[in-house]
Scaffold this motif. Structure first.
Motif, PDB file in Angstrom:
ATOM      1  N   ALA A  21       0.823  -1.227   0.086  1.00  0.00           N
ATOM      2  CA  ALA A  21      -0.025   0.028   0.096  1.00  0.00           C
ATOM      3  C   ALA A  21       0.984   1.302   0.010  1.00  0.00           C
ATOM      4  CB  ALA A  21      -0.785   0.050   1.296  1.00  0.00           C
ATOM      5  N   GLN A  22       1.961   1.256  -0.493  1.00  0.00           N
ATOM      6  CA  GLN A  22       2.784   2.253  -0.486  1.00  0.00           C
ATOM      7  C   GLN A  22       2.538   3.312  -1.797  1.00  0.00           C
ATOM      8  OE1 GLN A  22       6.753   1.058  -0.544  1.00  0.00           O
ATOM      9  NE2 GLN A  22       6.791   0.180   1.656  1.00  0.00           N
ATOM     10  N   CYS A  23       2.609   4.727  -1.599  1.00  0.00           N
ATOM     11  CA  CYS A  23       2.552   5.491  -2.900  1.00  0.00           C
ATOM     12  C   CYS A  23       4.056   5.382  -3.476  1.00  0.00           C
ATOM     13  CB  CYS A  23       2.315   6.852  -2.306  1.00  0.00           C
ATOM     14  SG  CYS A  23       3.725   7.881  -1.417  1.00  0.00           S
ATOM     15  N   ALA A  24       4.040   6.219  -4.617  1.00  0.00           N
ATOM     16  CA  ALA A  24       5.182   5.829  -5.475  1.00  0.00           C
ATOM     17  C   ALA A  24       6.447   6.611  -4.724  1.00  0.00           C
ATOM     18  CB  ALA A  24       5.147   6.656  -6.796  1.00  0.00           C
ATOM     19  N   MET A  25       6.032   7.786  -4.160  1.00  0.00           N
ATOM     20  CA  MET A  25       7.359   8.502  -3.599  1.00  0.00           C
ATOM     21  C   MET A  25       7.905   7.496  -2.421  1.00  0.00           C
ATOM     22  SD  MET A  25       7.736  11.303  -5.117  1.00  0.00           S
ATOM     23  CE  MET A  25       8.556  12.166  -3.985  1.00  0.00           C
ATOM     24  N   CYS A  26       7.037   7.127  -1.285  1.00  0.00           N
ATOM     25  CA  CYS A  26       7.337   6.288  -0.379  1.00  0.00           C
ATOM     26  C   CYS A  26       7.940   5.183  -0.739  1.00  0.00           C
ATOM     27  CB  CYS A  26       6.278   5.857   0.508  1.00  0.00           C
ATOM     28  SG  CYS A  26       5.410   7.086   1.253  1.00  0.00           S
ATOM     29  N   GLU A  31      12.802   1.824  -1.162  1.00  0.00           N
ATOM     30  CA  GLU A  31      13.585   0.718  -1.749  1.00  0.00           C
ATOM     31  C   GLU A  31      14.951   0.789  -1.876  1.00  0.00           C
ATOM     32  OE1 GLU A  31      11.713   0.523  -5.778  1.00  0.00           O
ATOM     33  OE2 GLU A  31      10.262  -1.101  -5.100  1.00  0.00           O
ATOM     34  N   THR A  32      15.535   1.943  -1.691  1.00  0.00           N
ATOM     35  CA  THR A  32      16.767   2.162  -1.540  1.00  0.00           C
ATOM     36  C   THR A  32      17.423   1.614  -0.347  1.00  0.00           C
ATOM     37  OG1 THR A  32      16.775   4.374  -0.848  1.00  0.00           O
ATOM     38  CG2 THR A  32      16.775   4.287  -2.980  1.00  0.00           C
ATOM     39  N   GLU A  33      16.509   1.678   0.693  1.00  0.00           N
ATOM     40  CA  GLU A  33      17.194   1.026   2.055  1.00  0.00           C
ATOM     41  C   GLU A  33      17.531  -0.550   2.038  1.00  0.00           C
ATOM     42  OE1 GLU A  33      15.183  -0.102   6.174  1.00  0.00           O
ATOM     43  OE2 GLU A  33      14.552   1.780   4.982  1.00  0.00           O
ATOM     44  N   GLN A  34      18.881  -0.698   2.753  1.00  0.00           N
ATOM     45  CA  GLN A  34      19.016  -2.175   2.613  1.00  0.00           C
ATOM     46  C   GLN A  34      18.056  -2.881   3.878  1.00  0.00           C
ATOM     47  OE1 GLN A  34      22.955  -2.639   2.980  1.00  0.00           O
ATOM     48  NE2 GLN A  34      23.546  -1.669   1.172  1.00  0.00           N
ATOM     49  N   GLY A  35      17.678  -4.008   3.443  1.00  0.00           N
ATOM     50  CA  GLY A  35      17.140  -4.855   4.692  1.00  0.00           C
ATOM     51  C   GLY A  35      15.610  -4.664   4.507  1.00  0.00           C
ATOM     52  N   GLN A  36      15.036  -3.796   4.189  1.00  0.00           N
ATOM     53  CA  GLN A  36      13.580  -3.634   3.626  1.00  0.00           C
ATOM     54  C   GLN A  36      12.626  -3.664   4.914  1.00  0.00           C
ATOM     55  OE1 GLN A  36      12.365  -2.801   0.539  1.00  0.00           O
ATOM     56  NE2 GLN A  36      14.392  -2.717  -0.036  1.00  0.00           N
ATOM     57  N   SER A  37      13.265  -3.613   5.992  1.00  0.00           N
ATOM     58  CA  SER A  37      12.388  -3.602   7.138  1.00  0.00           C
ATOM     59  C   SER A  37      11.423  -2.413   7.497  1.00  0.00           C
ATOM     60  CB  SER A  37      13.196  -3.878   8.524  1.00  0.00           C
ATOM     61  OG  SER A  37      14.340  -2.739   8.741  1.00  0.00           O
ATOM     62  N   ALA A  39      10.292  -0.470   4.985  1.00  0.00           N
ATOM     63  CA  ALA A  39       9.145  -0.709   4.215  1.00  0.00           C
ATOM     64  C   ALA A  39       8.122  -1.679   4.335  1.00  0.00           C
ATOM     65  CB  ALA A  39       9.830  -1.226   2.591  1.00  0.00           C
ATOM     66  N   GLU A  40       8.488  -2.643   5.055  1.00  0.00           N
ATOM     67  CA  GLU A  40       7.574  -3.714   5.674  1.00  0.00           C
ATOM     68  C   GLU A  40       6.583  -3.016   6.598  1.00  0.00           C
ATOM     69  OE1 GLU A  40       9.468  -7.334   6.348  1.00  0.00           O
ATOM     70  OE2 GLU A  40       9.961  -7.499   4.206  1.00  0.00           O
ATOM     71  N   GLY A  41       7.467  -2.361   7.593  1.00  0.00           N
ATOM     72  CA  GLY A  41       6.487  -1.604   8.519  1.00  0.00           C
ATOM     73  C   GLY A  41       5.638  -0.747   8.048  1.00  0.00           C
ATOM     74  N   ILE A  42       6.068   0.116   7.076  1.00  0.00           N
ATOM     75  CA  ILE A  42       5.150   1.148   6.583  1.00  0.00           C
ATOM     76  C   ILE A  42       3.955   0.431   5.682  1.00  0.00           C
ATOM     77  CG2 ILE A  42       5.046   2.853   4.885  1.00  0.00           C
ATOM     78  CD1 ILE A  42       7.550   4.053   5.813  1.00  0.00           C
ATOM     79  N   ASN A  43       4.314  -0.464   5.196  1.00  0.00           N
ATOM     80  CA  ASN A  43       3.295  -1.203   4.495  1.00  0.00           C
ATOM     81  C   ASN A  43       2.190  -1.923   5.404  1.00  0.00           C
ATOM     82  OD1 ASN A  43       3.429  -1.088   1.660  1.00  0.00           O
ATOM     83  ND2 ASN A  43       4.522  -2.937   1.463  1.00  0.00           N
ATOM     84  N   ASP A  44       2.493  -2.215   6.517  1.00  0.00           N
ATOM     85  CA  ASP A  44       1.757  -3.038   7.436  1.00  0.00           C
ATOM     86  C   ASP A  44       0.740  -1.928   8.311  1.00  0.00           C
ATOM     87  OD1 ASP A  44       2.665  -5.450   7.121  1.00  0.00           O
ATOM     88  OD2 ASP A  44       4.339  -5.509   8.744  1.00  0.00           O
ATOM     89  N   GLY A  45       1.627  -0.495   8.600  1.00  0.00           N
ATOM     90  CA  GLY A  45       1.039   0.560   9.165  1.00  0.00           C
ATOM     91  C   GLY A  45      -0.195   1.047   8.183  1.00  0.00           C
ATOM     92  N   ILE A  46      -0.021   1.221   6.871  1.00  0.00           N
ATOM     93  CA  ILE A  46      -0.877   1.824   6.015  1.00  0.00           C
ATOM     94  C   ILE A  46      -2.108   0.659   5.899  1.00  0.00           C
ATOM     95  CG2 ILE A  46      -1.374   2.328   3.617  1.00  0.00           C
ATOM     96  CD1 ILE A  46       1.476   3.089   3.436  1.00  0.00           C
ATOM     97  N   VAL A  47      -1.744  -0.512   5.724  1.00  0.00           N
ATOM     98  CA  VAL A  47      -2.688  -1.425   5.665  1.00  0.00           C
ATOM     99  C   VAL A  47      -3.930  -1.636   7.033  1.00  0.00           C
ATOM    100  CG1 VAL A  47      -3.452  -4.044   5.541  1.00  0.00           C
ATOM    101  CG2 VAL A  47      -1.680  -3.038   4.246  1.00  0.00           C
ATOM    102  N   TYR A  48      -3.127  -1.482   7.915  1.00  0.00           N
ATOM    103  CA  TYR A  48      -3.827  -1.313   9.434  1.00  0.00           C
ATOM    104  C   TYR A  48      -4.747  -0.294   9.686  1.00  0.00           C
ATOM    105  CZ  TYR A  48      -4.252  -0.912  14.525  1.00  0.00           C
ATOM    106  OH  TYR A  48      -4.827  -0.809  15.771  1.00  0.00           O
TER     107      TYR A  48
END
Length: 75
Positions: A21-26, A31-37, A39-48
Motif C-alpha cells: 500500500a505504498q505510494c510511489a514516492m514512499c 526501496e533504496t534502504e537495505q534490509g527492507q524492514s 518498508a515492510e513496517g510502513i506497508n503494515d501500518g498503511i494496511v492497518y
C-alpha cells in the motif's frame, strides 16, 4: 447462516492477499534502504489504518440490515 459464510470468506480473502500500500514516492525512498524492514513496517501500518474505515462501514451496514430485517419480520 449465509452471513457467517460471507464474513468468513471475506476474512479469509483479506488474510490471503499480500497487500502493498505504498505510494510511489514512499516506495522509491524505501526501496533504496537495505534490509527492507522499514518498508515492510510502513506497508503494515498503511494496511492497518486502511482496515478500520471498512470495518466501521461494515458494522453500520450490518446494523441497518438487521433493523430492516427485524421490521420486516414484525410485519
Amino acid at each position: 447462516m449465509k452471513v457467517r459464510i460471507f464474513i468468513t470468506a471475506v476474512f479469509i480473502l483479506f488474510l490471503s492477499v499480500d497487500v502493498e500500500a505504498q505510494c510511489a514516492m514512499c516506495r522509491a525512498v524505501l526501496e533504496t534502504e537495505q534490509g527492507q524492514s522499514t518498508a515492510e513496517g510502513i506497508n503494515d501500518g498503511i494496511v492497518y489504518l486502511m482496515i478500520f474505515p471498512y470495518l466501521l462501514m461494515a458494522g453500520v451496514a450490518y446494523f441497518i440490515w438487521k433493523s430492516r430485517r427485524k421490521k420486516h419480520v414484525e410485519e
